[in-house]
Write a protein that holds these residues in place. Structure first.
Motif, PDB file in Angstrom:
ATOM      1  N   GLY A   1       0.761  -1.168   0.170  1.00 49.39           N
ATOM      2  CA  GLY A   1      -0.044   0.032  -0.007  1.00 49.39           C
ATOM      3  C   GLY A   1       0.835   1.273  -0.065  1.00 49.39           C
ATOM      4  N   GLU A   2       0.443   2.444   0.083  1.00 49.66           N
ATOM      5  CA  GLU A   2       0.977   3.590   0.159  1.00 49.66           C
ATOM      6  C   GLU A   2       1.878   3.675   1.153  1.00 49.66           C
ATOM      7  OE1 GLU A   2      -1.355   7.026  -0.655  1.00 49.66           O
ATOM      8  OE2 GLU A   2      -2.545   6.143  -2.435  1.00 49.66           O
ATOM      9  N   GLU A   3       1.807   3.487   2.231  1.00 47.06           N
ATOM     10  CA  GLU A   3       2.549   3.678   3.688  1.00 47.06           C
ATOM     11  C   GLU A   3       3.559   2.407   3.535  1.00 47.06           C
ATOM     12  OE1 GLU A   3       1.976   6.100   5.389  1.00 47.06           O
ATOM     13  OE2 GLU A   3       0.497   6.995   4.080  1.00 47.06           O
ATOM     14  N   ALA A   4       3.481   1.491   2.790  1.00 42.41           N
ATOM     15  CA  ALA A   4       4.573   0.549   2.805  1.00 42.41           C
ATOM     16  C   ALA A   4       5.872   0.638   2.199  1.00 42.41           C
ATOM     17  CB  ALA A   4       3.913  -0.836   2.412  1.00 42.41           C
ATOM     18  N   PRO A   5       6.848   0.153   2.606  1.00 42.39           N
ATOM     19  CA  PRO A   5       8.317   0.498   2.002  1.00 42.39           C
ATOM     20  C   PRO A   5       8.480   0.034   0.638  1.00 42.39           C
ATOM     21  CG  PRO A   5       8.312  -1.280   3.443  1.00 42.39           C
ATOM     22  CD  PRO A   5       6.936  -0.912   3.641  1.00 42.39           C
ATOM     23  N   GLY A   6       7.569  -0.737   0.081  1.00 42.52           N
ATOM     24  CA  GLY A   6       7.487  -1.487  -1.228  1.00 42.52           C
ATOM     25  C   GLY A   6       7.021  -0.274  -2.371  1.00 42.52           C
TER      26      GLY A   6
END
Length: 157
Positions: A41-46
């Motif tokens: 998602g937008e908040e994840a590091p990927g």
């Protein structure tokens, strides 16, 4: 639901690997399929929208593939051991899993994703534990000289 699920850390190839393994083990006894895919998602590091995890089942055993990045490559310190009923199964799995990978010794190989596998005839532990210690030792010596295991050569030892 199984209590313990091995998690395999990939560098962006979890979905490709899961689909590859399901294709190889799809005809085996037990259920083999991709179970679930999650995405960053937008908040994840990927990268947003890219595959984060892939849950999959091979011959009844569940695994989780995680696209975690290049920090932790696979080593032989952990491997997946496959019991094979006969030489035809050894040959088929050896060919399919070693394609694009690397053949090792004593029934070990690395697949194209770097995962180590042991392709082992079901009969091998019995041969290695033969009450005739000399026969068991000859079996061990024969195995140590092989890459892909040859059941008849192990028996003949």
């Amino acid at each position: 639901m199984q209590k313990i699920t091995p998690c395999l850390w990939y560098d962006g190839q979890a979905k490709e690997a899961a689909e590859h393994y399901v294709g190889i083990f799809g005809g085996e006894a037990g259920d083999s399929r991709v179970l679930d895919i999650t995405y960053y998602g937008e908040e994840a590091p990927g990268r947003t929208g890219s595959v984060l995890t892939v849950a999959f089942r091979l011959a009844g055993q569940e695994y989780l593939g995680l696209n975690g990045g290049p920090q932790f490559p696979f080593t032989e310190a952990i491997s997946l051991s496959v019991d094979c009923a006969d030489q035809a199964e050894v040959d088929r799995l050896w060919a399919a899993l070693s394609e694009g990978g690397e053949e090792g010794r004593c029934g070990w190989l690395k697949d194209r994703f770097g995962v180590s596998w042991q392709i082992v005839p079901e009969e091998l532990p019995r041969l290695l534990a033969d009450p005739d210690a000399a026969k068991a030792e000859r079996t061990m010596k024969a195995m140590l000289g092989m890459a892909k295991l040859d059941i008849q050569a192990l028996r003949d030892a």
